[in-house]
Design an enzyme around this catalytic site. Structure first.
Site, mmCIF file in Angstrom:
data_model
loop_
_atom_site.group_PDB
_atom_site.id
_atom_site.type_symbol
_atom_site.label_atom_id
_atom_site.label_comp_id
_atom_site.label_asym_id
_atom_site.label_seq_id
_atom_site.Cartn_x
_atom_site.Cartn_y
_atom_site.Cartn_z
ATOM 1 N N LYS A 298 46.573 -34.433 -7.644
ATOM 2 C CA LYS A 298 47.333 -33.898 -6.514
ATOM 3 C C LYS A 298 47.772 -35.006 -5.571
ATOM 4 O O LYS A 298 48.917 -35.026 -5.100
ATOM 5 C CB LYS A 298 46.487 -32.862 -5.776
ATOM 6 C CG LYS A 298 46.198 -31.600 -6.571
ATOM 7 C CD LYS A 298 45.270 -30.660 -5.810
ATOM 8 C CE LYS A 298 44.983 -29.403 -6.610
ATOM 9 N NZ LYS A 298 44.075 -28.476 -5.910
ATOM 10 N N SER B 71 43.488 -22.826 -4.379
ATOM 11 C CA SER B 71 43.542 -24.066 -3.599
ATOM 12 C C SER B 71 44.759 -24.169 -2.694
ATOM 13 O O SER B 71 44.881 -25.141 -1.955
ATOM 14 C CB SER B 71 43.495 -25.275 -4.538
ATOM 15 O OG SER B 71 44.683 -25.366 -5.288
#
Length: 815
Positions: free
Chosen positions: A731, A688
């Site tokens: 996140k 990611s």
């Protein structure tokens, strides 16, 4: 220079208290690592049990110098054994039979009292480390002697030799195991306990074994001459019957017969299931046939005591009141709205279907987010007993399923131990750290848990020690974990997974004010008027000292403040204390978090990614540097294979877009590129960070800095597509805590933005992209862009303070 002084051994390990109650035992001798049964009748010994009713409390088990003399300080053997009281059983004649597990040798340094029982200050004498040729030779000789003894005397089966062979690597343990299997005379066993030197202890054991071999040899010769055709079994039965007849004539009661009869009465009164009842009665019949001092008798007693102690029929009243559950969850937990809703849904279905049989929940989330306490609240709301076990670090299947009774010191597994502590067959059983089990040479504990958590099998769960099925179908299992992907897939399929996310700053402030602070004041003996912590101060603690996903650091900070105030109050200083933001450094020291490097300004070759970890989200800084070379790409920062492949993919994509990015392609073959991920001690992996790596490389080669205050996450392909990632909420919360103003996300993650709290979404700007070209236009320039509307239509602002990532290393796993 003089000879250096060798390090002194620790005479008092932390697990042995400095002062112990002392039991004077004149019927047997307790050895380290061994489990044995002792019958106590002396008033001083019974007073120890009355004063220390809890199980597993350590005592000093001391043999007596002269068992016939009164119990006085001079009559205790100075080298004794610290032991735990595992079980106790009051007999009809007023005596108490206990089961002791030896821990280690202790020296009785000084007697502190003798009324109503003896207490002594103890130390732990050091023993030499295992090893040495002499010790190995003596161990081999002792084993050979035991083998000869087994062949001469039928009282010592071949299994004794097999058990001893399992302990050849540890001479000290071997030396302590032999006298628990071979019934040496009392004085000889006492001498073995007092002998600290392992080689001397082994030499004494060899001497005693040779004496036993000679006795057995002579006895066998006499038996061959006198018994004729009478078999040993017939002879033993005949002699045993003669002993019983003699005792009846003398008016004495056979203690083994009395014990077996008492156990049989308890078995009949316990209303055990038929299979368990038959196993228990089989044990009492076997108990009558073995000798009083036989090791097998101790094993049989231990097994029977466990059969009788388990809650075969006891159960808490089944009552699911959905409204009560709702009130308890709201009272004990702030936030967690989705998790509470899921719990209410599951319990409502259980109520409508007639009970909570087979319920298995798994709370997954960062540390300190309330997973274990949710299990306690569910137990409170349902009116059930609460019991907890931890399986973190367990690598032996027997820890779950128990040890077979052939092993010395065998015990049931953690599941049945928990059921015994609960005293109910339908408790709420919390299995903590289920993601931290590891397979080992002794089996895979997660495989043993499959039977426990499978509703089709757990009604007949069989522990190796117990040997009969125990019904776990009415237990409400609650497992906790930090990382869902660390749980084996077959185990995960058997549970209902309820994810818990990180707390926002506002939630932490509310929890600190409404839950933590009142509880901490009570625990520290302070009144509300003694200490006041305003919301602004709690918010400052959260931002500068407690930026983790949970609330543990916040609690620790408030506790430190309470301890400072407690010192002042105990010293006589009165008056209310209001702790302001400026006073925090006096209580908590320097802030743990400083300004994020990602927010310090634009810099060529530097980009900010977002990472997911089991502890929540975190920022991931990416640095790229160019230098003359041969076109190599060097990657550092403790990376896994997937992340290294992401660097290769990003590098290939950026080179393919060199012309549109204004990169001079003629210099690339003679240019080396170094990509580094700071915090090199922390392992990192996952795909990611792809768009952040591509942005750093494009910035480096085009000599255009990445805009400050911009973070990004997303996987890339060679064709320039941006793929979705996981852990989006964690996140984004990490970016919000760090003061990030804008975040670039994959367009495929649009729906996941609804999981981000509105208070966070409204203060940040999100760019949803489908291709890397869009990312580079956003990152390397400042165009006027329309941001996507938040899923709920709320307004968006960017008014974040700049804070920092914690200095404590955490494992970063990119998803």
């Amino acid at each position: 220079m003089g000879k250096p002084t060798p390090p002194q051994p620790d005479l008092l390990p932390c697990e042995i208290p400095e002062v112990l109650p002392v039991l004077g035992i004149k019927s047997t001798v307790v050895f380290p690592h061994a489990v044995g049964s002792v019958q106590l009748a002396l008033p001083e010994n019974l007073a120890v049990l009355e004063a220390h009713p809890g199980e597993d409390e350590p005592v000093a088990a001391s043999a007596l110098v002269d068992p016939e003399k009164p119990l006085v300080a001079e009559n205790f053997t100075r080298i004794s054994v610290a032991a735990r009281v595992l079980q106790r059983l009051r007999m009809t004649d007023g005596t108490v039979r206990i089961v002791l597990q030896g821990l280690q040798r202790v020296r009785l340094e000084e007697f502190l009292s003798s009324d109503p029982y003896f207490r002594a200050r103890v130390s732990c004498p050091p023993e030499e480390a295992p090893g040495g040729e002499e010790e190995a030779r003596l161990v081999g000789r002792a084993l050979e002697t035991v083998s000869r003894l087994s062949s001469l005397d039928g009282r010592y089966p071949e299994e004794i030799v097999k058990v001893l062979k399992l302990n050849l690597e540890d001479p000290a343990r071997f030396a302590d195991l032999v006298p628990t299997l071979i019934p040496f005379p009392y004085d000889d066993r006492r001498r073995l306990v007092e002998t600290l030197e392992v080689s001397a202890r082994l030499a004494l054991i060899v001497e005693l074994l040779e004496r036993e071999v000679e006795r057995a040899r002579v006895g066998k010769e006499i038996e061959g001459k006198t018994t004729g055709a009478i078999s040993k079994a017939q002879r033993d039965a005949y002699l045993r019957e003669e002993i019983r007849v003699i005792r009846r004539e003398l008016g004495e009661e056979d203690p083994l017969e009395a014990e077996a009869a008492e156990l049989e009465a308890k078995i009949e009164a316990a209303n055990l299931p038929e299979e368990a009842r038959e196993e228990a009665l089989r044990g009492t019949r076997r108990l009558r046939t073995v000798g009083t001092g036989s090791p097998e008798a101790t094993i049989i007693r231990h097994h029977l005591e466990w059969l009788l102690a388990l809650p075969w029929n006891e159960a808490s009243e089944e009552a699911i009141d959905v409204e009560k559950v709702r009130k308890v969850l709201e009272r004990n937990h702030h936030g967690l709205a989705r998790v509470k809703e899921r719990i209410l849904e599951i319990l409502s279905v259980a109520k409508l279907t007639g009970g909570s049989r087979g319920m298995r929940l798994c709370f997954v989330g960062p540390p300190g987010t309330g997973k274990t306490s949710l299990g306690r609240s569910i137990a409170e709301a349902l009116g059930r007993r609460y019991v907890r076990i931890s399986v973190g670090g367990v690598h032996d299947e027997s820890e779950i399923r128990g040890h077979r009774r052939t092993y010395v010191g065998a015990m049931p597994g953690k599941i049945l131990q928990a059921m015994r502590r609960a005293g109910s067959r339908n408790p709420v059983l919390v299995i903590d750290e289920i993601d931290k089990m590891n397979p080992g040479p002794q089996g895979d504990p997660s495989a043993a848990l499959l039977e426990v958590l499978d509703p089709e099998q757990n009604a007949f769960f069989t522990d190796h020690f117990l040997g009969v099925p125990f019904d776990l179908s009415r237990v409400l299992f609650v497992a906790t974990a930090n990382a869902e992907h660390e749980i084996p897939e077959p185990l995960l399929d058997r549970m209902e997974v309820l994810p818990l996310s990180a707390y926002t700053d506002r939630e932490k402030v509310e929890i600190g004010r409404r839950y933590l602070l009142p509880k901490i004041l009570e625990e520290h003996g302070l009144a509300p008027k003694d200490l006041r912590v305003p919301d602004a101060t709690i918010r400052a603690i959260v931002r500068s000292w407690a930026r983790e996903a949970g609330i543990r650091h916040l609690r620790q900070g408030l506790e430190r403040i309470a301890r400072h105030v407690a010192v002042e109050v105990a010293g006589g200083k009165r008056g209310p204390r209001i702790v302001g933001e400026r006073a925090l450094q006096r209580y908590l020291g320097p802030p743990r978090f400083v300004e994020e490097e990602a927010l310090r300004g634009a810099e060529v070759g530097v980009a900010t990614g977002l990472a997911w970890t089991p502890d929540g989200g975190a920022l991931l800084l990416i640095e790229a540097l160019r230098m003359p070379g041969s076109g190599r790409t060097v990657v550092t920062g403790s990376l896994g294979d997937v992340m290294r492949e992401s660097v290769e993919a990003a590098s290939s994509f950026v080179r393919s877009r060199a012309a549109s990015l204004g990169i001079a392609t003629d210099a690339l073959p003679s240019t080396d590129i170094h990509v580094h991920f700071p915090a090199g001690a922390i392992p990192k992996d996952g795909p990611s960070a792809g768009i952040a790596i591509a942005s750093a490389l494009a910035s480096l080669l085009s000599e255009r800095p990445v805009r400050p205050g911009l973070a990004m996450t997303g996987e890339i392909t060679l064709r320039g597509k941006v793929l979705p990632v996981g852990g989006l909420k964690e996140k984004v919360l990490a970016a919000r805590r760090a003061g990030i103003q804008e975040v670039v996300l994959p367009a495929s993650n649009r729906a996941d933005l609804s999981e981000v709290p509105l208070e966070v979404r409204s203060k940040m700007r999100f760019h949803l992209v489908g291709r890397v070209d869009e990312v580079l236009r956003l990152a390397l320039s400042r165009p006027t862009l329309l941001r996507p509307s938040p899923p709920d239509g709320g307004a968006a602002r960017s008014t974040m303070r700049r804070v920092a990532r914690p200095p404590v290393p955490r494992r970063r796993v990119q998803r």
